[in-house]
Scaffold this motif. Sequence first.
Motif, PDB file in Angstrom:
ATOM      1  N   TYR A 152     -60.246 -25.634 -69.177  1.00  0.00           N
ATOM      2  CA  TYR A 152     -59.912 -26.006 -70.558  1.00  0.00           C
ATOM      3  C   TYR A 152     -58.826 -25.059 -71.046  1.00  0.00           C
ATOM      4  CZ  TYR A 152     -60.454 -27.238 -75.510  1.00  0.00           C
ATOM      5  OH  TYR A 152     -60.229 -27.673 -76.801  1.00  0.00           O
ATOM      6  N   GLU A 153     -57.689 -25.607 -71.463  1.00  0.00           N
ATOM      7  CA  GLU A 153     -56.566 -24.762 -71.844  1.00  0.00           C
ATOM      8  C   GLU A 153     -55.736 -25.412 -72.946  1.00  0.00           C
ATOM      9  OE1 GLU A 153     -55.410 -22.093 -72.326  1.00  0.00           O
ATOM     10  OE2 GLU A 153     -54.064 -21.340 -70.756  1.00  0.00           O
ATOM     11  N   LYS A 154     -55.211 -24.560 -73.826  1.00  0.00           N
ATOM     12  CA  LYS A 154     -54.253 -24.931 -74.869  1.00  0.00           C
ATOM     13  C   LYS A 154     -53.180 -23.858 -74.929  1.00  0.00           C
ATOM     14  CE  LYS A 154     -57.113 -27.418 -78.281  1.00  0.00           C
ATOM     15  NZ  LYS A 154     -57.598 -27.354 -79.688  1.00  0.00           N
ATOM     16  N   LYS A 155     -52.128 -24.135 -75.684  1.00  0.00           N
ATOM     17  CA  LYS A 155     -51.050 -23.153 -75.810  1.00  0.00           C
ATOM     18  C   LYS A 155     -51.542 -21.881 -76.482  1.00  0.00           C
ATOM     19  CE  LYS A 155     -46.113 -22.886 -76.763  1.00  0.00           C
ATOM     20  NZ  LYS A 155     -45.833 -22.518 -75.370  1.00  0.00           N
ATOM     21  N   LYS A 156     -52.490 -22.010 -77.399  1.00  0.00           N
ATOM     22  CA  LYS A 156     -53.110 -20.840 -78.020  1.00  0.00           C
ATOM     23  C   LYS A 156     -54.619 -21.029 -78.035  1.00  0.00           C
ATOM     24  CE  LYS A 156     -49.637 -18.680 -80.978  1.00  0.00           C
ATOM     25  NZ  LYS A 156     -49.410 -18.056 -82.303  1.00  0.00           N
ATOM     26  N   ALA A 181     -51.683  -9.631 -78.503  1.00  0.00           N
ATOM     27  CA  ALA A 181     -50.294  -9.161 -78.422  1.00  0.00           C
ATOM     28  C   ALA A 181     -49.370 -10.361 -78.627  1.00  0.00           C
ATOM     29  CB  ALA A 181     -50.035  -8.514 -77.054  1.00  0.00           C
ATOM     30  N   GLN A 182     -48.128 -10.095 -78.936  1.00  0.00           N
ATOM     31  CA  GLN A 182     -47.119 -11.142 -79.122  1.00  0.00           C
ATOM     32  C   GLN A 182     -47.531 -12.168 -80.177  1.00  0.00           C
ATOM     33  OE1 GLN A 182     -46.419 -12.310 -74.780  1.00  0.00           O
ATOM     34  NE2 GLN A 182     -44.342 -12.361 -75.624  1.00  0.00           N
ATOM     35  N   GLY A 183     -48.312 -11.736 -81.162  1.00  0.00           N
ATOM     36  CA  GLY A 183     -48.769 -12.644 -82.199  1.00  0.00           C
ATOM     37  C   GLY A 183     -49.995 -13.445 -81.829  1.00  0.00           C
ATOM     38  N   PHE A 184     -50.531 -13.220 -80.620  1.00  0.00           N
ATOM     39  CA  PHE A 184     -51.750 -13.901 -80.194  1.00  0.00           C
ATOM     40  C   PHE A 184     -52.962 -13.040 -80.563  1.00  0.00           C
ATOM     41  CE2 PHE A 184     -50.600 -17.501 -77.377  1.00  0.00           C
ATOM     42  CZ  PHE A 184     -49.219 -17.394 -77.480  1.00  0.00           C
ATOM     43  N   GLY A 185     -54.080 -13.695 -80.793  1.00  0.00           N
ATOM     44  CA  GLY A 185     -55.316 -12.981 -81.097  1.00  0.00           C
ATOM     45  C   GLY A 185     -56.464 -13.578 -80.312  1.00  0.00           C
ATOM     46  N   GLU A 186     -56.449 -13.367 -78.992  1.00  0.00           N
ATOM     47  CA  GLU A 186     -57.498 -13.950 -78.148  1.00  0.00           C
ATOM     48  C   GLU A 186     -58.888 -13.514 -78.603  1.00  0.00           C
ATOM     49  OE1 GLU A 186     -58.286 -14.787 -73.394  1.00  0.00           O
ATOM     50  OE2 GLU A 186     -57.324 -12.903 -73.977  1.00  0.00           O
ATOM     51  N   SER A 187     -59.007 -12.265 -79.094  1.00  0.00           N
ATOM     52  CA  SER A 187     -60.321 -11.740 -79.458  1.00  0.00           C
ATOM     53  C   SER A 187     -60.913 -12.413 -80.690  1.00  0.00           C
ATOM     54  CB  SER A 187     -60.239 -10.234 -79.686  1.00  0.00           C
ATOM     55  OG  SER A 187     -59.423  -9.934 -80.804  1.00  0.00           O
ATOM     56  N   THR A 188     -60.114 -13.216 -81.406  1.00  0.00           N
ATOM     57  CA  THR A 188     -60.664 -13.946 -82.556  1.00  0.00           C
ATOM     58  C   THR A 188     -61.722 -14.940 -82.105  1.00  0.00           C
ATOM     59  OG1 THR A 188     -58.536 -13.756 -83.690  1.00  0.00           O
ATOM     60  CG2 THR A 188     -60.079 -15.407 -84.535  1.00  0.00           C
ATOM     61  N   PHE A 189     -61.534 -15.513 -80.917  1.00  0.00           N
ATOM     62  CA  PHE A 189     -62.436 -16.556 -80.436  1.00  0.00           C
ATOM     63  C   PHE A 189     -63.078 -16.229 -79.083  1.00  0.00           C
ATOM     64  CE2 PHE A 189     -59.130 -18.595 -83.051  1.00  0.00           C
ATOM     65  CZ  PHE A 189     -59.930 -19.107 -84.056  1.00  0.00           C
ATOM     66  N   ILE A 190     -62.663 -15.117 -78.472  1.00  0.00           N
ATOM     67  CA  ILE A 190     -63.178 -14.734 -77.162  1.00  0.00           C
ATOM     68  C   ILE A 190     -63.808 -13.352 -77.259  1.00  0.00           C
ATOM     69  CG2 ILE A 190     -62.582 -14.275 -74.750  1.00  0.00           C
ATOM     70  CD1 ILE A 190     -62.312 -17.214 -75.519  1.00  0.00           C
ATOM     71  N   LYS A 191     -64.945 -13.199 -76.606  1.00  0.00           N
ATOM     72  CA  LYS A 191     -65.684 -11.938 -76.602  1.00  0.00           C
ATOM     73  C   LYS A 191     -65.367 -11.203 -75.304  1.00  0.00           C
ATOM     74  CE  LYS A 191     -70.519 -10.386 -77.058  1.00  0.00           C
ATOM     75  NZ  LYS A 191     -70.479  -9.846 -78.436  1.00  0.00           N
ATOM     76  N   PRO A 192     -65.019  -9.917 -75.364  1.00  0.00           N
ATOM     77  CA  PRO A 192     -64.727  -9.201 -74.119  1.00  0.00           C
ATOM     78  C   PRO A 192     -65.995  -8.972 -73.308  1.00  0.00           C
ATOM     79  CG  PRO A 192     -64.716  -7.673 -75.959  1.00  0.00           C
ATOM     80  CD  PRO A 192     -64.866  -9.051 -76.547  1.00  0.00           C
ATOM     81  N   GLY A 193     -65.851  -8.949 -72.001  1.00  0.00           N
ATOM     82  CA  GLY A 193     -66.986  -8.625 -71.157  1.00  0.00           C
ATOM     83  C   GLY A 193     -67.468  -7.217 -71.441  1.00  0.00           C
ATOM     84  N   SER A 210     -54.601 -16.231 -64.048  1.00  0.00           N
ATOM     85  CA  SER A 210     -53.849 -15.980 -65.273  1.00  0.00           C
ATOM     86  C   SER A 210     -53.345 -17.246 -65.944  1.00  0.00           C
ATOM     87  CB  SER A 210     -52.632 -15.095 -64.951  1.00  0.00           C
ATOM     88  OG  SER A 210     -53.021 -13.911 -64.299  1.00  0.00           O
ATOM     89  N   SER A 211     -53.086 -17.088 -67.244  1.00  0.00           N
ATOM     90  CA  SER A 211     -52.286 -18.040 -67.999  1.00  0.00           C
ATOM     91  C   SER A 211     -51.306 -17.200 -68.804  1.00  0.00           C
ATOM     92  CB  SER A 211     -53.164 -18.911 -68.902  1.00  0.00           C
ATOM     93  OG  SER A 211     -52.391 -19.912 -69.533  1.00  0.00           O
ATOM     94  N   TRP A 212     -50.308 -16.685 -68.104  1.00  0.00           N
ATOM     95  CA  TRP A 212     -49.374 -15.682 -68.625  1.00  0.00           C
ATOM     96  C   TRP A 212     -48.499 -16.310 -69.703  1.00  0.00           C
ATOM     97  CZ3 TRP A 212     -49.850 -10.702 -67.202  1.00  0.00           C
ATOM     98  CH2 TRP A 212     -48.799  -9.806 -67.428  1.00  0.00           C
ATOM     99  N   VAL A 213     -48.593 -15.797 -70.914  1.00  0.00           N
ATOM    100  CA  VAL A 213     -47.895 -16.390 -72.055  1.00  0.00           C
ATOM    101  C   VAL A 213     -46.380 -16.236 -71.888  1.00  0.00           C
ATOM    102  CG1 VAL A 213     -47.532 -16.226 -74.548  1.00  0.00           C
ATOM    103  CG2 VAL A 213     -49.840 -16.015 -73.606  1.00  0.00           C
ATOM    104  N   PRO A 214     -45.621 -17.316 -72.048  1.00  0.00           N
ATOM    105  CA  PRO A 214     -44.161 -17.223 -71.901  1.00  0.00           C
ATOM    106  C   PRO A 214     -43.532 -16.368 -73.000  1.00  0.00           C
ATOM    107  CG  PRO A 214     -44.926 -19.505 -71.788  1.00  0.00           C
ATOM    108  CD  PRO A 214     -46.072 -18.694 -72.282  1.00  0.00           C
ATOM    109  N   GLY A 215     -42.310 -15.934 -72.747  1.00  0.00           N
ATOM    110  CA  GLY A 215     -41.565 -15.157 -73.731  1.00  0.00           C
ATOM    111  C   GLY A 215     -40.433 -14.399 -73.061  1.00  0.00           C
ATOM    112  N   THR A 216     -39.724 -13.618 -73.853  1.00  0.00           N
ATOM    113  CA  THR A 216     -38.589 -12.850 -73.343  1.00  0.00           C
ATOM    114  C   THR A 216     -39.028 -11.882 -72.258  1.00  0.00           C
ATOM    115  OG1 THR A 216     -37.542 -12.998 -75.514  1.00  0.00           O
ATOM    116  CG2 THR A 216     -36.688 -11.340 -73.991  1.00  0.00           C
TER     117      THR A 216
END
Length: 260
Positions: free
Chosen positions: A44-48, A118-130, A174-180
């Motif tokens: 299951y994957e989305k851009k964010k 990072a890069q304006g992403f906030g994975e921890s808003t919806f994901i709990k770290p192991g 990985s799902s390495w976020v694109p960018g510069t």
Amino acid sequence: MRIALGQLESGTDIQANLAVMDRFAAEASRGGAGLVAFPEYATYEKKKVDATFPEVAEPLDGPVCQELAATARRHRIALVAGVVETSEDPGKAYNTLVAYGPDGGRLAFYRKIHLFDAQGFGESTFIKPGASTSPVVFEHGGVRFGLMTCYDLRFPELARSLADAGGHVLLVCSSWVPGTHKTEQWLALNAARAIENSVYVAGVCQAPPVSVGRSVLVDPMGVVELDLGLDAGVRTVDVSLETVARVRESFPMFRQRRLQ
């Protein structure tokens, strides 16, 4: 041993994602691979990452993981893939890698510890770290595989702990976020983790546009043995314990390291 990297372009249709993984696993098995690795968020994957991730999360004995185990068993191949796992917090899920053997039995699981804030992403808003930072290593076909997820690649101490635990091949799903400069960093970091630990690094990534693609197998000398480019697909490549041993003898860093 021959392994396979399955570069996906996963979306929100879980059954469609599972069907592609089944097809790629079959192709990898026909190509002689003993293990196939798929990316982070393979099912299951989305851009964010958003609130739908905890909504679709399942326990490791739920239907999604049962289907992954069935795929491994059906094609007689070990399988590693990223899933969205239920956590104790109803508003958050775990970003988990799960590994199955050719008999469908679970070999290991790893809950991502370094979340991408990072890069304006906030994975921890919806994901709990192991909760555990202990290295997760499993053995298959005489080869010891270590598990890492995406942003973990930027934290060299985790890769070193996996090598110290006996890892020969680090699977960086990985799902390495694109960018510069992000593709350049992805390639450089996979090579760096391989060279500094005298291991193979299999960086298997989601394809564009959600990610950068470029799934790679880097050998212990930093040579790229396989590069899947930008399109979804599955490719096989050989890893050699003799190569790991030879490089570690040429560069005996584990004996020479001074920690104090």
